[in-house]
Write a protein that holds these residues in place. Structure first.
Motif, PDB file in Angstrom:
ATOM      1  N   GLY A  28      -2.414   6.846   6.023  1.00 23.93           N
ATOM      2  CA  GLY A  28      -3.304   5.698   6.774  1.00 23.93           C
ATOM      3  C   GLY A  28      -4.838   6.295   6.710  1.00 23.93           C
ATOM      4  O   GLY A  28      -5.819   5.336   6.502  1.00 23.93           O
ATOM      5  N   ARG A  29      -4.870   7.579   7.029  1.00 19.31           N
ATOM      6  CA  ARG A  29      -5.651   7.910   7.419  1.00 19.31           C
ATOM      7  C   ARG A  29      -6.796   7.625   5.861  1.00 19.31           C
ATOM      8  O   ARG A  29      -8.302   8.007   6.649  1.00 19.31           O
ATOM      9  CB  ARG A  29      -6.118   9.271   7.602  1.00 19.31           C
ATOM     10  N   ILE A  30      -5.970   8.294   4.558  1.00 19.09           N
ATOM     11  CA  ILE A  30      -7.132   8.549   3.678  1.00 19.09           C
ATOM     12  C   ILE A  30      -7.259   6.795   3.226  1.00 19.09           C
ATOM     13  O   ILE A  30      -8.620   6.733   2.672  1.00 19.09           O
ATOM     14  CB  ILE A  30      -6.573   9.191   2.506  1.00 19.09           C
ATOM     15  N   MET A  31      -6.285   6.368   3.575  1.00 20.09           N
ATOM     16  CA  MET A  31      -7.157   4.702   3.133  1.00 20.09           C
ATOM     17  C   MET A  31      -7.095   4.099   3.884  1.00 20.09           C
ATOM     18  O   MET A  31      -8.872   2.745   3.368  1.00 20.09           O
ATOM     19  CB  MET A  31      -5.499   4.070   3.512  1.00 20.09           C
ATOM     20  N   SER A  32      -8.506   4.222   5.384  1.00 18.87           N
ATOM     21  CA  SER A  32      -9.023   3.781   5.999  1.00 18.87           C
ATOM     22  C   SER A  32     -10.536   4.496   5.247  1.00 18.87           C
ATOM     23  O   SER A  32     -11.521   3.990   5.954  1.00 18.87           O
ATOM     24  CB  SER A  32      -8.756   4.210   7.535  1.00 18.87           C
ATOM     25  N   THR A  33     -10.926   5.305   4.540  1.00 14.35           N
ATOM     26  CA  THR A  33     -11.859   5.856   3.870  1.00 14.35           C
ATOM     27  C   THR A  33     -11.838   5.209   2.798  1.00 14.35           C
ATOM     28  O   THR A  33     -13.277   5.209   2.110  1.00 14.35           O
ATOM     29  CB  THR A  33     -11.881   7.063   4.231  1.00 14.35           C
ATOM     30  N   GLN A  34     -11.091   4.209   2.449  1.00 17.99           N
ATOM     31  CA  GLN A  34     -11.252   3.904   0.706  1.00 17.99           C
ATOM     32  C   GLN A  34     -12.319   2.383   0.706  1.00 17.99           C
ATOM     33  O   GLN A  34     -11.613   1.888   1.802  1.00 17.99           O
ATOM     34  CB  GLN A  34     -10.138   3.438   0.040  1.00 17.99           C
ATOM     35  N   ASP A  84       0.561  -0.653   0.101  1.00 15.11           N
ATOM     36  CA  ASP A  84       0.152   0.111   0.238  1.00 15.11           C
ATOM     37  C   ASP A  84       0.651   1.212  -0.053  1.00 15.11           C
ATOM     38  O   ASP A  84       0.358   2.502  -0.431  1.00 15.11           O
ATOM     39  CB  ASP A  84      -0.937  -0.035   1.265  1.00 15.11           C
ATOM     40  N   VAL A  85       1.698   1.396   1.058  1.00 16.03           N
ATOM     41  CA  VAL A  85       3.113   2.093   0.789  1.00 16.03           C
ATOM     42  C   VAL A  85       4.193   2.391   0.327  1.00 16.03           C
ATOM     43  O   VAL A  85       4.852   1.016   0.580  1.00 16.03           O
ATOM     44  CB  VAL A  85       3.242   2.977   1.911  1.00 16.03           C
ATOM     45  N   MET A  86       4.706   2.913  -1.187  1.00 19.72           N
ATOM     46  CA  MET A  86       5.811   2.238  -1.065  1.00 19.72           C
ATOM     47  C   MET A  86       7.030   3.599  -1.067  1.00 19.72           C
ATOM     48  O   MET A  86       6.460   4.550  -1.658  1.00 19.72           O
ATOM     49  CB  MET A  86       6.387   2.445  -3.160  1.00 19.72           C
ATOM     50  N   VAL A 102       0.841   4.406  -9.812  1.00 17.14           N
ATOM     51  CA  VAL A 102       0.237   3.868  -9.174  1.00 17.14           C
ATOM     52  C   VAL A 102      -1.574   3.621  -9.190  1.00 17.14           C
ATOM     53  O   VAL A 102      -1.594   4.845  -9.681  1.00 17.14           O
ATOM     54  CB  VAL A 102       1.230   3.905  -8.191  1.00 17.14           C
ATOM     55  N   LYS A 103      -1.742   2.828  -8.102  1.00 17.79           N
ATOM     56  CA  LYS A 103      -2.953   2.228  -8.359  1.00 17.79           C
ATOM     57  C   LYS A 103      -3.754   3.536  -7.404  1.00 17.79           C
ATOM     58  O   LYS A 103      -2.520   4.087  -6.401  1.00 17.79           O
ATOM     59  CB  LYS A 103      -3.650   0.868  -8.267  1.00 17.79           C
ATOM     60  N   ASP A 104      -4.405   3.503  -7.236  1.00 19.13           N
ATOM     61  CA  ASP A 104      -5.522   4.894  -6.305  1.00 19.13           C
ATOM     62  C   ASP A 104      -5.126   3.987  -5.011  1.00 19.13           C
ATOM     63  O   ASP A 104      -5.435   5.401  -3.899  1.00 19.13           O
ATOM     64  CB  ASP A 104      -7.102   4.908  -6.994  1.00 19.13           C
ATOM     65  N   HIS A 105      -4.839   3.110  -4.647  1.00 20.11           N
ATOM     66  CA  HIS A 105      -5.185   2.437  -3.479  1.00 20.11           C
ATOM     67  C   HIS A 105      -3.560   2.781  -2.363  1.00 20.11           C
ATOM     68  O   HIS A 105      -2.859   2.432  -1.548  1.00 20.11           O
ATOM     69  CB  HIS A 105      -5.406   1.530  -3.079  1.00 20.11           C
TER      70      HIS A 105
END
Ligand code: NCD
Length: 324
Positions: A318-324, A114-116, A133-136
């Motif tokens: 990570g905060r935006i990931m948790s809303t995906q 998820d994070v590079m 990269v993809k949206d996630h």
């Protein structure tokens, strides 16, 4: 181009998604990241702060250039937030820019990284990856050529703020190979955003920055002038790996006498001035070993702060990931 990169860092709601540069990160966000990072500091010897904000996420460390501090601290930061961390061993010489790096990226994406976290010797690689990269996926720049090293800039800003939060009345002096330093670039971007009183960049003429690279900074070639009444003195390594030709660069003894951050030269700075260095240090060249180990040095504090700011950045992403 660089302006586009600054915008590329935010998603459509204005949340931080990639960290490519400190350009475009305003004083409010810088302050929030530093405040968050302070929250991850614990007393020496105590157990480090932990959270599960990245639980289930995977952080991939892709370092195409050597690293000790940055890589280890991203690794620890990810684990302390509950992420799985993948440290890829990359042989620099076998990778060519372009398709092959994207193949590496697509492979990691397929494994749900998820994070590079990317360090590379060429300009533009972190932004290039971020565009592909993809949206996630989020991309964090862990050192890009001589262009940018944003998490280093954040940890330097945090360390300076711990010494004195009054940026507007402060003089920061950065001494060494300014021309090839991404550390100086990112520190300078952050300090300018915070309204630094005076930023001086001190180097022998052969290592002075190209015109226009450090807007607002004073370029100085004499250490007595450069360190005069400074509140903060940051020493930088000579980046030999980026210098084709050492002509005009003083030999070691002359360099140390004229540009070394030493007890002798620190007499010009304020009596309570702090001494910083991003590491790795070359003792006896750009910094006196005893000074680096002495009471004015905040070099190990920079390292500690490095884990905390990387936790703050990862948590924010990570905060935006948790809303995906
Ligand atoms: C620096 C880097 O790699 O840019 N180190 C670091 O990240 N702490 C500085 C250097 O290599 O001299």
């Amino acid at each position: 181009m660089e302006q586009d990169d600054a915008k590329l860092q935010f998603d459509e709601n204005g949340n931080l998604r990639h960290l490519l540069s400190l350009k475009g990160i305003d004083a409010i966000l810088l302050t929030e990241l530093l405040d968050d990072a302070e929250g991850y500091l614990t007393a020496p010897g105590a157990l480090p702060a932990r959270s599960q904000s990245l639980a289930g996420r995977t952080v991939g460390n892709l370092f195409f250039e050597p690293s000790t501090r940055t890589r280890a601290s991203f690794d620890l930061a990810g684990r302390r937030l509950g992420a799985d961390v993948l440290n890829l061993d990359v042989n620099t010489s076998s990778r060519k820019k372009g398709e092959s790096i994207l193949d590496t990226i697509y492979t990691l994406e397929a494994m749900q990284v998820d994070v590079m976290v990317v360090r590379d010797a060429s300009d533009g690689v972190p932004a290039y990856i971020a565009r592909n990269v993809k949206d996630h996926v989020s991309v964090l720049n862990a050192g890009e050529s001589d262009v940018s090293h944003p998490t280093q800039g954040l940890l330097d800003l945090m360390t300076i703020r711990q010494h004195n939060p009054d940026f507007k009345n402060m003089t920061v002096a950065i001494v060494g190979d300014i021309q090839h330093s991404r550390v100086a670039r990112s520190a300078s971007e952050a300090l300018q955003t915070m309204g630094i009183g005076e930023l001086r960049l001190i180097s022998p003429p052969a290592l002075a920055p190209d015109a226009g690279r450090f807007p607002g900074a004073r370029i100085v070639d004499n250490i007595a002038d450069g360190l005069k009444d400074a509140d903060v003195v940051m020493a930088l390594r000579i980046q030999r790996e980026r210098i084709g030709n050492l002509d005009g660069v003083p030999g070691i003894d002359e360099y140390f006498a004229n540009y070394g951050v030493s007890y002798e030269n620190m007499k010009f700075a304020k009596p309570d001035a702090i001494v910083m260095h991003p590491g790795p240090m070359n003792r006896g060249i750009e910094i006196e070993g005893a000074l680096a180990d002495g009471p004015r040095s905040v070099i190990t504090r920079q390292v500690t702060n490095g884990v905390a700011v990387r936790m703050a950045v990862l948590d924010r992403i990570g905060r935006i990931m948790s809303t995906q």
